[in-house]
Enzyme design. Structure first.
Site, PDB file in Angstrom:
ATOM      1  N   ASP A  52     -13.193  -1.282   0.140  1.00 58.34           N
ATOM      2  CA  ASP A  52     -14.403  -2.273   0.457  1.00 58.34           C
ATOM      3  C   ASP A  52     -15.429  -1.610   1.593  1.00 58.34           C
ATOM      4  OD1 ASP A  52     -13.911  -3.448   3.265  1.00 58.34           O
ATOM      5  OD2 ASP A  52     -11.710  -3.432   2.494  1.00 58.34           O
ATOM      6  N   GLU A  86       0.702  -1.118   0.150  1.00 59.29           N
ATOM      7  CA  GLU A  86       0.020  -0.037   0.047  1.00 59.29           C
ATOM      8  C   GLU A  86       0.863   1.204  -0.196  1.00 59.29           C
ATOM      9  OE1 GLU A  86      -3.041  -0.280   3.028  1.00 59.29           O
ATOM     10  OE2 GLU A  86      -3.480  -2.280   2.487  1.00 59.29           O
TER      11      GLU A  86
END
Length: 277
Positions: free
Chosen positions: A240, A36
């Site tokens: 999400d 990330e």
């Protein structure tokens, strides 16, 4: 030529060759899960890899600032370890955590970015038969009880806020197939040692803590930085909705979300002054 003269010439040559930002300017630390935080590493100029106690850091310049990027493992303990090593080795004036999160606020979608106006550890407190009574942790040095909801340092938050205004993030395909431009918001980011994929627990976190997004490292980084008096801000982008499809959605959007969080982090670093804490 004397030996002393040779040393002076070499030192002068090194001074000229090294970037000006290396001298007289404080370091900004950036932390995140390896995958990330990769978009931040790719933005670095004249970078080099440094290993500290087996942990990988990459040092370089970003938007004219000296930056050190550290790769964290998942979870609060791993995040606290890498934060402690970064502070001890590089003495940063500020740390930004860049990464992804699940949406707790139903108004958020993949690609949106949340700046942590407040952070909290959602899995800490007193567990009773009727549920968890959350509370802050006690400072091991002073003995004082830290607040459960920890506000971001206003100077650093203000820089991130102004940096994100007008920032254009790339469109993301929505579930209906239409292209949607991600938004940047401020909110409550909650941290715990679980990957959340439960709509009932998600709803409880929204009602009890006012949570905007959920992740696994940020509040531990904040706690560590508070202990060592280093300014810190958590910036996350949504992958999400913390529901039954969370794992699949994470894999689908992790690259997009990581890039969006990195864009806000980079814009913030560009506006940071040495006095911002």
């Amino acid at each position: 030529m004397s030996a002393h003269s040779g040393v002076r010439i070499v030192a002068l040559a090194l001074f000229v060759l090294l970037p000006a930002t290396t001298f007289g300017q404080s370091v900004v630390g950036v932390l995140g899960i390896a995958a990330e935080v990769a978009p931040i590493e790719k933005r670095l100029h004249d970078s080099r890899e440094i290993t500290v106690q087996g942990y990988v850091f990459r040092e370089g310049t970003l938007n004219g600032r000296r930056v050190v990027v550290g790769r964290s493992g998942a979870g609060k303990v791993n995040a606290a370890i890498i934060t402690t090593l970064l502070i001890g080795q590089f003495k940063p004036s500020a740390i930004l955590f860049s990464g992804t999160a699940g949406a707790v606020d139903p108004a958020l979608f993949p690609g949106d970015v949340v700046i942590g106006q407040t952070v909290a550890q959602h899995d800490v407190g007193l567990q009773l038969a009727d549920g968890l009574r959350r509370r802050g942790l006690r400072n091991a040095v002073t003995g004082a009880l830290d607040p459960l909801l920890i506000p971001a340092p206003e100077p650093l938050l203000s820089v991130a806020r102004s940096s994100s205004q007008g920032l254009k993030l790339p469109p993301v395909a929505a579930r209906n197939g239409e292209q949607r431009t991600p938004q940047v918001v401020e909110g409550v980011i909650v941290t715990g040692d679980v990957f959340m994929a439960d709509v009932a627990r998600r709803a409880e976190l929204r009602s009890s803590l006012g949570a905007t997004a959920i992740e696994m490292e940020g509040a531990a980084v904040i706690q560590t930085c508070r202990q060592f008096n280093v300014s810190c801000l958590v910036i996350r982008s949504i992958t999400d909705r913390a529901d039954g499809q969370a794992a699949t959605s994470y894999e689908q959007f992790v690259a997009t979300a990581s890039g969006n969080a990195a864009a806000v982090v980079a814009a913030t670093i560009a506006r940071l002054g040495d006095g911002v804490r």
